[in-house]
Design an enzyme around this catalytic site. Structure first.
Site, PDB file in Angstrom:
ATOM      1  N   TYR A 141       0.858  -1.204   0.059  1.00  0.00           N
ATOM      2  CA  TYR A 141      -0.022  -0.227  -0.006  1.00  0.00           C
ATOM      3  C   TYR A 141       0.903   1.164  -0.050  1.00  0.00           C
ATOM      4  CZ  TYR A 141      -4.056  -3.023   1.089  1.00  0.00           C
ATOM      5  OH  TYR A 141      -4.814  -3.811   1.097  1.00  0.00           O
ATOM      6  N   LYS A 191       4.277 -15.328   3.924  1.00  0.00           N
ATOM      7  CA  LYS A 191       4.426 -15.911   2.797  1.00  0.00           C
ATOM      8  C   LYS A 191       5.886 -16.079   2.537  1.00  0.00           C
ATOM      9  CE  LYS A 191       2.454 -18.469  -0.566  1.00  0.00           C
ATOM     10  NZ  LYS A 191       1.810 -19.923  -0.181  1.00  0.00           N
ATOM     11  N   ASP A 223      -2.046 -18.481   3.094  1.00  0.00           N
ATOM     12  CA  ASP A 223      -3.207 -19.183   2.582  1.00  0.00           C
ATOM     13  C   ASP A 223      -3.462 -20.491   3.355  1.00  0.00           C
ATOM     14  OD1 ASP A 223      -0.620 -20.289   2.317  1.00  0.00           O
ATOM     15  OD2 ASP A 223      -0.780 -21.216   0.397  1.00  0.00           O
ATOM     16  N   ASP A 247      -5.439  -7.132   6.032  1.00  0.00           N
ATOM     17  CA  ASP A 247      -6.461  -6.221   5.453  1.00  0.00           C
ATOM     18  C   ASP A 247      -7.618  -7.649   5.034  1.00  0.00           C
ATOM     19  OD1 ASP A 247      -8.283  -4.634   4.146  1.00  0.00           O
ATOM     20  OD2 ASP A 247      -7.297  -3.746   2.615  1.00  0.00           O
ATOM     21  N   ASP A 251     -11.193  -9.135   7.293  1.00  0.00           N
ATOM     22  CA  ASP A 251     -12.457  -9.091   6.568  1.00  0.00           C
ATOM     23  C   ASP A 251     -13.002 -10.468   6.649  1.00  0.00           C
ATOM     24  OD1 ASP A 251     -12.402  -6.478   6.412  1.00  0.00           O
ATOM     25  OD2 ASP A 251     -12.527  -6.126   4.255  1.00  0.00           O
TER      26      ASP A 251
END
Length: 325
Positions: A141, A191, A223, A247, A251
């Site tokens: 970001y 990751k 994952d 993020d 959610d």
């Protein structure tokens, strides 16, 4: 206790939910004799309409001079065609960077009265209580370089995922400290089998973890974490992760509570802390009187806990939310 709280209703249902959260804070102040001063300013699409910019200078100055900020939501499809720097979300990212809050705290809790609202079976979700600690000022970001290019009649776009050891360490310490006051476990999400940034992340979190011998540390690939959030959510206490992964995962964790409208957040560690519900502006239901304000009210409780250090008052708000549900 005296606090100056800047209200940034923003767009869509933001004004509706912030109005209810402000009423709750006002009632708390009245009951306990506190002095909360509220000052409202535009941000996002509302500010674009009023002044042509998503973050007016007056809004920024007021936020920098405040004790805390209570934010609704920003964004609307009507602004999607604007240049990226002029969209509502750009104003929010600029504000976050200026305030310097690098750790985003997102508690996710199962509520017995909302069990039937969750797509997960009660046997899976019952008792789940997770705190997501998301790094907020790094990663894709904010990383540079970023942009778009045209070469050989073909378009390309690029973003940079970048972290420093210092950025990882400071947010990791927030997670370990939080776990020490909870159930004593940190799950760090990365990751590292693919990304160099994740390799640095894992190495740094492991090193920081040695300073907290009473806190258990485990590492999970993002994952795998996404799967376990749905299949075995009770295994988690504090989830620590970088900006993009946090993020998405926070959610996803809304299914535990049964609604994205239940989730609160606090962005801490900088000059002024920012409190906001996790949900978006939901322009399709704005003005209909059906928006769920409990995420914003729970964000107000986080404000009482982290900025005002009023634990009893924060617990009262939490108990009231449970009673209403």
């Amino acid at each position: 206790m005296r606090l100056k709280i800047i209200l940034l209703p923003g767009d869509g249902i933001g004004a509706e939910v912030i109005r209810e959260a402000t009423r709750v804070l006002g009632t708390v102040a009245e009951i306990y004799g506190h002095g909360f001063i509220f000052d409202e300013h535009p941000v996002g699409g509302a500010a674009i309409k009023a002044s042509g910019t998503p973050l007016p200078r007056a809004t920024m100055d007021a936020c920098l001079a405040a004790d805390a900020i209570l934010l609704g939501a920003v964004g609307s499809p009507e602004f999607d065609e604007l240049p990226r720097a002029m969209r509502p979300e750009a104003g929010l990212l600029t504000l976050r960077k200026a305030l310097g809050g690098f750790a985003n705290l997102r508690p996710v809790q199962w509520f017995d009265s909302l069990t039937n609202c969750s797509p997960l079976r009660p046997a899976v979700v019952r008792g789940a209580n997770i705190l997501v600690v998301r790094e907020l000022l790094g990663g894709l970001y904010f990383g540079e370089p970023r942009g778009r290019a045209v070469t050989d009649n073909d378009q390309s776009a690029y973003n940079t995922m970048r972290y420093t050891e210092r950025e990882v360490e400071r947010v990791a310490r927030v997670a370990f400290a939080a776990a020490g006051a909870r159930r004593g476990k940190v799950t760090s999400v990365d990751k590292a089998n693919v990304l160099e940034t994740s390799q640095l992340w894992r190495e740094t979190v492991t090193r920081v973890g040695r300073d907290y011998p009473l806190v258990e540390l485990e590492h999970l690939y993002v994952d795998a974490c996404a799967m376990h959030l749905i299949t075995t959510p009770r295994r988690f206490d504090v989830l620590l992760t970088e900006n993009l992964f946090g993020d998405i995962l926070s959610d996803e964790a809304a299914v535990i509570a049964g609604s994205l409208g239940m989730l609160a957040s606090a962005s801490v560690g900088g000059r002024v802390d920012v409190y906001e519900p996790v949900h978006g502006s939901a322009p399709d239901i704005a003005g209909d009187g059906v928006a769920n304000p409990l995420g914003a009210i729970a964000s107000a409780a986080l404000l009482l806990r982290h900025t005002a250090r009023l634990e009893r008052e924060a617990q009262d708000v939490g108990a009231s939310v449970r009673a209403v549900l």
